[in-house]
Design a protein around this motif. Structure first.
Motif, short mmCIF file in Angstrom:
data_model
loop_
_atom_site.label_atom_id
_atom_site.label_comp_id
_atom_site.label_asym_id
_atom_site.label_seq_id
_atom_site.Cartn_x
_atom_site.Cartn_y
_atom_site.Cartn_z
N ASP A 1 28.75 31.05 41.61
CA ASP A 1 28.91 30.73 40.19
C ASP A 1 28.76 29.23 39.96
O ASP A 1 29.64 28.59 39.39
N ASP B 1 23.94 31.79 44.83
CA ASP B 1 23.24 31.80 43.55
C ASP B 1 21.83 31.25 43.68
O ASP B 1 20.90 31.73 43.03
N ARG C 1 32.50 34.28 41.66
CA ARG C 1 32.93 32.93 41.35
C ARG C 1 33.87 32.40 42.42
O ARG C 1 34.92 32.98 42.69
N SER D 1 24.22 29.25 36.70
CA SER D 1 24.28 30.71 36.69
C SER D 1 24.45 31.28 35.29
O SER D 1 23.86 32.31 34.93
N GLU D 2 25.26 30.61 34.49
CA GLU D 2 25.53 31.09 33.14
C GLU D 2 24.32 30.95 32.22
O GLU D 2 24.15 31.71 31.26
N THR E 1 27.68 37.19 39.28
CA THR E 1 27.91 36.51 40.54
C THR E 1 29.39 36.56 40.92
O THR E 1 30.24 37.00 40.15
#
Length: 350
Positions: free
Chosen positions: A280, A252, A295, A284-285, A293
């Motif tokens: 993740d 990430d 996880r 990332s969110e 991505t």
């Protein structure tokens, strides 16, 4: 009612169990039923019993501590792994010491000294870049059987390990981009000699071959899991004559560096180029655009590693592999594709 100098026999009497059961609840609570555990710990609270940790260490000849080696404490990826390790070992009254392997003071004989000076009972290693010389030192000093690897591992070694399904994760990433219509897919790798780099590259190549995707050497760009390597990869992509429409990044952090630099050059993500990461991590969110991505269940990696350590080392029963023993199979934890906004259907040129 709490007693002034409660003894283990007082706890046993209050819980209605034997003193051996109380000892087991303190050292190996997972071996007891939930009902018995609750009864014992309620009795401990009620009587005010306190474990004499110094006496226990002398009796069991254990330090009550585990050293966790982390390749880069500044990387947010490791936070949830460390949380899983700390929580699980804490339930067994084991302290966690953390050392950053970027500090060369943690290499070689210094690590062996932790064992020989009885400062630790064992080690959970998140860094697969330990040298063959260091591994040989562990073997020579009889401590190799007290080491468990998590996340990363040493290729060809006999150390027990817990790892994510990195190959499958890479295949999921490439397959998702293919389903979105992308055929020109680039990959930004991790560090050259890293086991995760090789596994994710292997998965990427396997899926690309399965789908019959075109391959260009310049579409595989060397990175190192960092923001900076994502930035460097973006500069290369911007100047390509035959530019990919999508990029699968080995982490990430790489994806963040890539997206910000592509944007600075006027390329929209995902409008012009789609991007997928791997890990993740928490950011990332919330990144813009939110990162699609792979996880990894990082907390499970830490929890499983701590459990494996306790099973093999916590009782002091494991000295190392015998000549007739097979190396333990790695514990593989599944991964998931998390679909967000950084990857979209390929743009059709009119």
């Amino acid at each position: 009612m709490a007693l002034k100098n409660a003894r283990i026999v007082d706890v046993a009497r209050a819980a209605g169990v034997s003193t051996a059961t109380v000892s087991r609840a303190l050292s190996s609570p997972d071996l007891l039923t939930e009902e018995t555990r609750k009864a014992v710990f309620a009795a401990i609270k009620a009587t005010g019993y306190r474990v004499n940790k110094t006496a226990r260490k002398l009796r069991t000849r254990q330090a009550g501590a585990v050293l966790v080696l982390v390749p880069n404490l500044g990387n947010p990826f490791f936070s949830q792994i460390l949380a899983g390790i700390s929580e699980t070992l804490g339930e067994r009254d084991t302290s966690v010491l953390i050392a950053d392997t970027e500090d060369r003071a943690t290499s070689g004989q210094h690590l062996v000294d932790y064992f020989l000076d009885a400062q630790i009972d064992g080690m959970i290693c998140l860094d697969g870049a330990l040298s063959q010389r260091e591994l040989a030192q562990f073997e020579e000093n009889g401590v190799s059987g007290k080491i468990v690897f998590a996340c990363e591992w040493v290729q060809g070694s006999d150390f027990p390990s817990v790892r994510s399904d990195n190959i499958q994760g890479a295949r999921l990433a490439v397959g998702h981009l293919y389903d979105l219509g992308h055929r020109k897919i680039a990959h930004v790798t991790g560090p050259q000699d890293n086991v995760l780099t090789h596994a994710r590259r292997e998965g990427m190549l396997a899926e690309r071959a399965r789908l019959g995707l075109p391959a260009r050497e310049e579409w595989i760009i060397r990175g190192d899991f960092s923001l900076e390597s994502g930035k460097a990869a973006a500069h290369k992509i911007v100047h390509m004559t035959d530019r990919p429409t999508a990029v699968f990044c080995a982490s990430d952090q790489v994806a963040f560096g890539l997206i910000s630099t592509l944007s600075a050059h006027g390329l929209r993500v995902p409008g012009d180029i789609s991007v997928i990461g791997f890990d993740d991590i928490e950011l990332s969110e919330y990144y813009v655009p939110a990162l699609t991505t792979i996880r990894q269940d990082r907390r499970a990696l830490g929890t499983k590693a701590a459990q494996l350590f306790h099973q093999r080392v916590g009782t002091g029963a494991v000295a190392g592999l015998g000549t007739d023993e097979e190396a333990p199979a790695p514990v593989i934890i599944g991964v998931d594709l998390v679909v967000r906004q950084s990857a979209a259907p390929v743009r059709v040129e009119l």
